[in-house]
Design an enzyme around this catalytic site. Sequence first.
Site, PDB file in Angstrom:
ATOM      1  N   ASP A   1       0.744  -1.189   0.133  1.00 53.86           N
ATOM      2  CA  ASP A   1       0.102   0.146  -0.205  1.00 53.86           C
ATOM      3  C   ASP A   1       0.819   1.290  -0.089  1.00 53.86           C
ATOM      4  O   ASP A   1       2.132   1.126   0.096  1.00 53.86           O
ATOM      5  CB  ASP A   1      -1.137   0.137   1.223  1.00 53.86           C
ATOM      6  CG  ASP A   1      -2.280   0.869   0.931  1.00 53.86           C
ATOM      7  OD1 ASP A   1      -2.015   1.782  -0.002  1.00 53.86           O
ATOM      8  OD2 ASP A   1      -3.264   0.495   1.652  1.00 53.86           O
TER       9      ASP A   1
HETATM   10  C1  BGC Z   1      -5.208   3.062   0.150  1.00 55.35           C
HETATM   11  C2  BGC Z   1      -5.190   2.276  -0.884  1.00 55.35           C
HETATM   12  C3  BGC Z   1      -5.169   2.834  -2.186  1.00 55.35           C
HETATM   13  C4  BGC Z   1      -3.791   3.637  -2.396  1.00 55.35           C
HETATM   14  C5  BGC Z   1      -3.435   4.005  -3.559  1.00 55.35           C
HETATM   15  C6  BGC Z   1      -3.915   4.124   0.129  1.00 55.35           C
HETATM   16  O1  BGC Z   1      -3.692   5.021   0.864  1.00 55.35           O
HETATM   17  O2  BGC Z   1      -4.963   2.318   1.624  1.00 55.35           O
HETATM   18  O3  BGC Z   1      -6.497   1.592  -0.877  1.00 55.35           O
HETATM   19  O4  BGC Z   1      -5.301   1.951  -3.248  1.00 55.35           O
HETATM   20  O5  BGC Z   1      -3.895   4.583  -1.338  1.00 55.35           O
HETATM   21  O6  BGC Z   1      -4.185   5.414  -3.767  1.00 55.35           O
END
Ligand code: BGC
Length: 742
Positions: free
Chosen positions: A270
């Site tokens: 993530d």
């Molecule tokens: C989130 C993810 C997301 C990623 C990219 C993160 O803060 O937890 O779900 O896909 O950002 O934007």
Amino acid sequence: MSAVSCAKSKQQHSANYDLVVSQLLAQMTISEKIGQMSQVNGAEGSIPDDFAAAIRDGKIGSVINEVDVTTVNELQRIATKESRLGIPLLIGRDVIHGFKTIFPIPLGQAASWSPDVIEQGARIAALEASTVGINWTFAPMIDISRDPRWGRIAESLGEDPYLCSTLGTAMVKGFQGNKLNELGSIASCAKHFAGYGASESGRDYHTVNIPENELRNVYLPPFKAAAEAGVATFMAAFSDLNGVPASGNKWLMNDILRDEWDYNGLLVSDWDSIKQLSTHGFTEDDKQAALMAIDAGIDMEMASPTYRDHSESLIAEGKIDIAHIDQMVARILTLKYQLGLFENPYTCAEQLPNIVNEQHLNSAKDAAIKSCVLLQNHNNTLPLSTANINSLAVIGPLADDGYEQLGTWVFDGEEQHSQTCLQAIKKHVGDDVLVNYAKALDNTRTDNIEQINDAVALAAKSDVAVLFVGEEAILSGEAHCRSNIDLPGKQQYLIDELAKTGTPIIAVIMAGRPLTLAKVIEKVDSILYAWHPGSMGGPAIADLLFGNAVPSGKLPVTFPRTVGQIPLYYAQKHGGRPVSDDSYVHMNDIPMRAPQTSLGMSASHLDTHFTPQFPFGFGLSYSKFSYTDLELSAAEINFNQTLTITCQLTNIGDVASDEIAQLYIRDLVGSVTRPVKELKRFKRVHLLAGESKQVSFELCAQDLTFYDRDMKLNAEPGKFQLWVGGDSNASLCADFHLLANN
Ligand code: BGC
């Protein structure tokens, strides 16, 4: 920027890319390999020189958040024409519930209990996202979510492993189509692996503690289902799972995902979650964080640069085996081949359907109609009829707000494509009904009640008031958690004042989570729960209010009476002293100085009823249904047999409507205690007024399996109960036995 050729559409490929991938890998330097493992943020429609140089040097494998098609095509041109090996880029973006045509939030879509609705929504999102060159989305979010305080419940498919697995795989199919290399297909991502939904106290990014047995039986099944359905990628969660943050959790990523499930797709971290291993206090510094994440098998790092900065020295120091890196890079390259990017990395919007076209909007409207849940309808206040009313008060901060109705996680949706409830109601009633509109509150959170008196006066002089309350989009979603889930601000005060007028009130609630509605229920006649319904929320809700459509959504998550009941979900364990109507006691009924053990003594709170406000699976219609004649094909089945369950479902009301028939079981005795009910099947059935249909379901031993004390997946012989009905309180019941293998 140079012109690109779009003439060639993506070609079909054989499924096996091992040879081409290994040939390419053999030509790559270590630096190029590490480059493939790095995903960097786009520069919003520009390509700074150092960015272009990094792509040219093979230092970037994927770009996230670039949605300008000319820029994306130019990035692909640099990657494929100016880098040494010409490897195309993965272009990632959070396309969560639509790209430009916005569908209801995922939790709302889950309330449709319709894999078709979900698949269609994802397909349209993929088609629209493809027009700008996005080839990878970070959805579905299939974290089991049992805490409505948690803002990300909005992005989830609810509390139940079976429902979430069924809908999650439908979403994967919608995004990925039949083949990843077909025009309009994009790679999807099962996230967040795993257990993120169980953040303590519903606070995002917080600690997660889930015993392994519960993890396997409740939280992992949707991920396993997604892996089996061919989801192209997985994302590691931010959370610390039982003391080991997911992005460095080798047991989860390697032992379970790779070894046990044999999953060979790309695993991405993530955002910054590898760097955050040190913030967690799990690693000392970025270098150790990179080591732990690589060791766990996270193939690509999103945003933070620990792989870029430290992998080469970790390899040189012998801490990481290059063969391990090769495996990781191979998975990334394989996805690029599967997507057809080596043949044609470019995008031609002209080859794809127009964004926000009529068909897309109609699908979004259909999804919104099927997502709304009718929670209360006293005196059949709904549906409204223009023949019976002369005036209608439309009141509330969310009645005419095309932005807020879109909900959370809408990076690319635009308010201009929204049709609001006020607009749609006015259009629907034309000149037949006088529409009196008052916003009443500037927004859902304000304490300023200056406009309320005018709104109340409007309601008083109208035949009916339709009230649009709830939460703005920003009050749910990532990092937007609440400790109190009543209607925010002065909305309850508004309702209380409106109720004094005696005008019938219909509350349409738009929110990103279940709210506690005890005080609302008492004051209004009808409640239509619309979640955040998306671009076409207005026309969908107007159709429901006036009976052009009939509510059919069912709750994908339990609604508590009060926050203190959380976690509250239907598939709870029985416990040794379960509460019942006989044993339940409210504190107001306890005599003074009652002896300690004289009453109660069961699993309940003294200050609220033990049942939820609305149970999982619940939702009313303008019609009514009866379930009768439950029959099982056998009283006993062995491990090789199938049990057929039939019942008669009758529409006993006077309008045609869909009903979602649900089948639950209980395994009465288990080596590990089993939930009091578990959803095993469901069907959306359309019935004309008075019509009766036989509904049939099939179960086999596989459906009765669970992870036992030794973490083995088994069905255990013995007695099972089974229920069929319209929600998790279903009472039509039968028993059967699973016989032991001889
Ligand atoms: C989130 C993810 C997301 C990623 C990219 C993160 O803060 O937890 O779900 O896909 O950002 O934007």
